[in-house]
Design an enzyme around this catalytic site. Sequence first.
Site, mmCIF file in Angstrom:
data_model
loop_
_atom_site.group_PDB
_atom_site.id
_atom_site.type_symbol
_atom_site.label_atom_id
_atom_site.label_comp_id
_atom_site.label_asym_id
_atom_site.label_seq_id
_atom_site.Cartn_x
_atom_site.Cartn_y
_atom_site.Cartn_z
ATOM 1 N N ALA A 1 12.849 -4.066 20.205
ATOM 2 C CA ALA A 1 11.990 -3.523 21.259
ATOM 3 C C ALA A 1 11.393 -2.191 20.837
ATOM 4 O O ALA A 1 11.983 -1.428 20.059
ATOM 5 C CB ALA A 1 12.793 -3.349 22.544
ATOM 6 N N GLY B 1 15.949 -7.122 19.343
ATOM 7 C CA GLY B 1 15.018 -8.153 19.748
ATOM 8 C C GLY B 1 14.392 -8.892 18.583
ATOM 9 O O GLY B 1 13.993 -10.061 18.716
ATOM 10 N N GLU C 1 16.801 -11.486 17.776
ATOM 11 C CA GLU C 1 16.788 -12.463 18.869
ATOM 12 C C GLU C 1 15.600 -13.417 18.759
ATOM 13 O O GLU C 1 15.721 -14.601 19.094
ATOM 14 C CB GLU C 1 16.792 -11.744 20.216
ATOM 15 C CG GLU C 1 18.149 -11.117 20.525
ATOM 16 C CD GLU C 1 18.141 -10.237 21.759
ATOM 17 O OE1 GLU C 1 18.988 -10.448 22.633
ATOM 18 O OE2 GLU C 1 17.282 -9.339 21.837
ATOM 19 N N GLU D 1 22.193 -3.233 20.390
ATOM 20 C CA GLU D 1 21.749 -2.722 21.691
ATOM 21 C C GLU D 1 22.776 -1.840 22.400
ATOM 22 O O GLU D 1 22.406 -0.885 23.091
ATOM 23 C CB GLU D 1 21.349 -3.889 22.605
ATOM 24 C CG GLU D 1 19.995 -4.507 22.286
ATOM 25 C CD GLU D 1 20.054 -5.608 21.239
ATOM 26 O OE1 GLU D 1 19.075 -6.343 21.096
ATOM 27 O OE2 GLU D 1 21.098 -5.721 20.544
#
Length: 270
Positions: free
Chosen positions: A76, A121, A124, A144
Site C-alpha cells: 500500500a 499488499g 497479497e 503489516e
Amino acid sequence: MTVTSEQRFGEFVVVRVHEGQDHVAELVLDRPKAMNAVSTDMARSIGAACAALAADPAVRVTILTSSHERAFCVGADLKERNSFTDAELVRQRPTARAAYTGVLDLPMPTVAAVHGFALGGGFELALSCDLIVADRTAVVGLPEVSVGVIPGGGGTQLLPRRIGAARAAELVFTARRVEAAEARELGLVDELVEAGEDRTQALALAGRIAANSPVGLRAAKRALRLGHGLDLRAGLEVEDAAWRSVAFSGDRAEGVAAFNEKRKPNWPGE
C-alpha cells in the site's frame, strides 16, 4: 468484451495481449517511481483491468508482472495513507479491496511473475494468483503488523491456505521478510528461476497452460477454488458440478476428436 493488444487503465496499469502468445494476457503494474506502491488510483485501475480481463472470453491465462526493475510491488501507498482522515480511510477501503479481489476472482488461471520486493499488499496481489514464479532477487513478506495494521488484501486467508496455519502465523506475527530460496522452500512461491527470468518463465508457463481447453481451465479453477476447505463429500459435489458444466461442451467434443485423430485441438471455447 475484448482487450486490445495494449490497453492502459488509468496512469499505473497496462494490459497487454502478446503476439505469438495466443490467449495470454499480461497485467502490468506500472508505477515505477513509487516501486508500484498501491495508491487509491492504482487500486481502482487494477480493479478496472481485472473486470475487462474477466469479461474477455479469449483470455485463457493472465500473468501479473511489474515494470520496475527492483520491485514487484511494495504494498500500500503509506505516504497517501498517512494523509487520510479516518473517514477517508473508511471510504477508500472498498476500492482497495476491489483490487485484490479483482485479481483473486479472475476466472482464468493466473500466474504472478515476482522479482525484488513483494511486500504487504504486493505479496497479497501475488498470493491472489494461482501460481507464483519468482526469481532469485525476490523478497516477500507480510509486514503489516509492524505498522499497526494487519494484512488486509487477503493475506491472513490466502497465506495459511498456501503454507499452513502455523507457518503463516509465524510470518504474519513476526512481519519478517523472506528471501527467494527460503520462500521456495516454504512454498511461498511455486517456481524459483534465475535473476531476471521471472517474466519470461511466467510467460512460458502461461503458454503451456493456454494450450489447453479454455472451458476446461475455467471449470477446473472453479472446482479447485470452491472445493478448497470443504469436507471431501461436499468437495466432490463441487467437482461434479464443474464436470457437468464441461461434459457437453464444444471443447470436450473437440478435445476427444483431436485425441482420436492425433492432431492439435482447435478449441471453440464453448
